[in-house]
Design a protein around this motif. Structure first.
Motif, PDB file in Angstrom:
ATOM      1  N   UNK A  37       0.805  -1.286   0.104  1.00  0.00           N
ATOM      2  CA  UNK A  37       0.224  -0.156  -0.179  1.00  0.00           C
ATOM      3  C   UNK A  37       0.458   1.224   0.147  1.00  0.00           C
ATOM      4  N   UNK A  38       1.822   0.672   0.421  1.00  0.00           N
ATOM      5  CA  UNK A  38       2.820   2.366   0.358  1.00  0.00           C
ATOM      6  C   UNK A  38       3.813   2.433  -0.677  1.00  0.00           C
ATOM      7  N   UNK A  39       3.765   1.499  -1.069  1.00  0.00           N
ATOM      8  CA  UNK A  39       4.557   1.322  -2.182  1.00  0.00           C
ATOM      9  C   UNK A  39       3.098   2.051  -3.934  1.00  0.00           C
ATOM     10  N   UNK A  40       2.338   1.688  -3.572  1.00  0.00           N
ATOM     11  CA  UNK A  40       1.321   2.082  -4.235  1.00  0.00           C
ATOM     12  C   UNK A  40       0.410   3.282  -3.704  1.00  0.00           C
ATOM     13  N   UNK A  41       0.843   3.758  -3.146  1.00  0.00           N
ATOM     14  CA  UNK A  41       0.894   5.456  -2.133  1.00  0.00           C
ATOM     15  C   UNK A  41       1.382   6.028  -2.897  1.00  0.00           C
ATOM     16  N   UNK A  42       3.128   6.097  -2.509  1.00  0.00           N
ATOM     17  CA  UNK A  42       4.531   6.654  -3.703  1.00  0.00           C
ATOM     18  C   UNK A  42       3.907   6.911  -4.889  1.00  0.00           C
ATOM     19  N   UNK A  43       3.199   5.665  -5.643  1.00  0.00           N
ATOM     20  CA  UNK A  43       3.362   6.095  -7.203  1.00  0.00           C
ATOM     21  C   UNK A  43       1.749   6.527  -7.818  1.00  0.00           C
ATOM     22  N   UNK A  47      -5.477  12.584  -6.066  1.00  0.00           N
ATOM     23  CA  UNK A  47      -5.600  13.503  -4.462  1.00  0.00           C
ATOM     24  C   UNK A  47      -6.869  11.791  -3.690  1.00  0.00           C
ATOM     25  N   UNK A  48      -7.652  12.008  -4.776  1.00  0.00           N
ATOM     26  CA  UNK A  48      -8.362  10.903  -3.892  1.00  0.00           C
ATOM     27  C   UNK A  48      -7.903   9.451  -3.598  1.00  0.00           C
ATOM     28  N   UNK A  49      -6.686   9.002  -4.967  1.00  0.00           N
ATOM     29  CA  UNK A  49      -6.159   8.105  -4.603  1.00  0.00           C
ATOM     30  C   UNK A  49      -4.883   7.432  -3.439  1.00  0.00           C
ATOM     31  N   UNK A  50      -4.465   9.295  -3.280  1.00  0.00           N
ATOM     32  CA  UNK A  50      -3.936   9.164  -2.180  1.00  0.00           C
ATOM     33  C   UNK A  50      -4.985   9.465  -0.889  1.00  0.00           C
ATOM     34  N   UNK A  51      -5.598   9.654  -0.878  1.00  0.00           N
ATOM     35  CA  UNK A  51      -6.978  10.002   0.359  1.00  0.00           C
ATOM     36  C   UNK A  51      -6.814   7.913   1.330  1.00  0.00           C
ATOM     37  N   UNK A  52      -7.809   7.432   0.258  1.00  0.00           N
ATOM     38  CA  UNK A  52      -8.121   6.110  -0.011  1.00  0.00           C
ATOM     39  C   UNK A  52      -7.137   5.284   0.850  1.00  0.00           C
ATOM     40  N   UNK A  53      -5.407   5.010  -0.443  1.00  0.00           N
ATOM     41  CA  UNK A  53      -4.083   4.926   0.322  1.00  0.00           C
ATOM     42  C   UNK A  53      -3.912   4.857   1.725  1.00  0.00           C
ATOM     43  N   UNK A  54      -3.416   6.607   2.054  1.00  0.00           N
ATOM     44  CA  UNK A  54      -3.500   6.271   3.495  1.00  0.00           C
ATOM     45  C   UNK A  54      -4.124   5.934   4.103  1.00  0.00           C
ATOM     46  N   UNK A  55      -5.792   6.339   4.417  1.00  0.00           N
ATOM     47  CA  UNK A  55      -6.557   5.868   5.303  1.00  0.00           C
ATOM     48  C   UNK A  55      -6.377   4.041   5.130  1.00  0.00           C
ATOM     49  N   UNK A  56      -6.595   3.511   4.658  1.00  0.00           N
ATOM     50  CA  UNK A  56      -5.885   2.223   4.419  1.00  0.00           C
ATOM     51  C   UNK A  56      -4.846   1.848   4.833  1.00  0.00           C
TER      52      UNK A  56
END
Length: 113
Positions: A37-43, A47-56
């Motif tokens: 999830x962290x690797x996907x967060x960096x890619x 903004x919405x994807x980063x928020x969702x991945x941050x919550x996850x």
């Protein structure tokens, strides 16, 4: 007597390790998913994807933290490893090449061959 003590410590460490297999597996799985999830967060660019991945990611971090007894299990595995090494270990012999008796023993063993 030393072997009995090592056996006792080994049995205790093995029982602690077996009791904590579940939390260890949970910790490994949650940390592996958190890594991806962290690797996907960096890619991710959105903004919405980063928020969702941050919550996850926060949820997975809390899941990993709830498996804190796994640290005790990992420590027990290390103790079991140390007991195994001590059980089969050999004593280290300090060689001093200036010692005449060491030289004599070496020459004596060469003569007996």
């Amino acid at each position: 007597m030393k072997k009995f003590g090592l056996l006792l410590i080994g049995v205790i460490a093995a029982s602690i390790l077996i009791a904590n297999v579940g939390p260890i597996v949970g910790l490994i799985v949650s940390l592996a998913i958190l890594y991806f999830v962290f690797k996907q967060f960096l890619k991710t660019e959105s903004v919405g994807g980063k928020i969702a991945l941050g919550i996850l990611g926060v949820f997975l971090l809390l899941t990993a933290a709830s498996n804190a007894p796994a640290i005790i299990g990992v420590a027990a595995a290390y103790v079991l490893y140390v007991v195994y090494k001590k059980w089969n270990g050999t004593k280290k012999v300090i060689r001093d090449d200036n010692d005449p008796f060491q030289n004599f023993e070496k020459q004596w063993s060469e003569l007996n061959k």
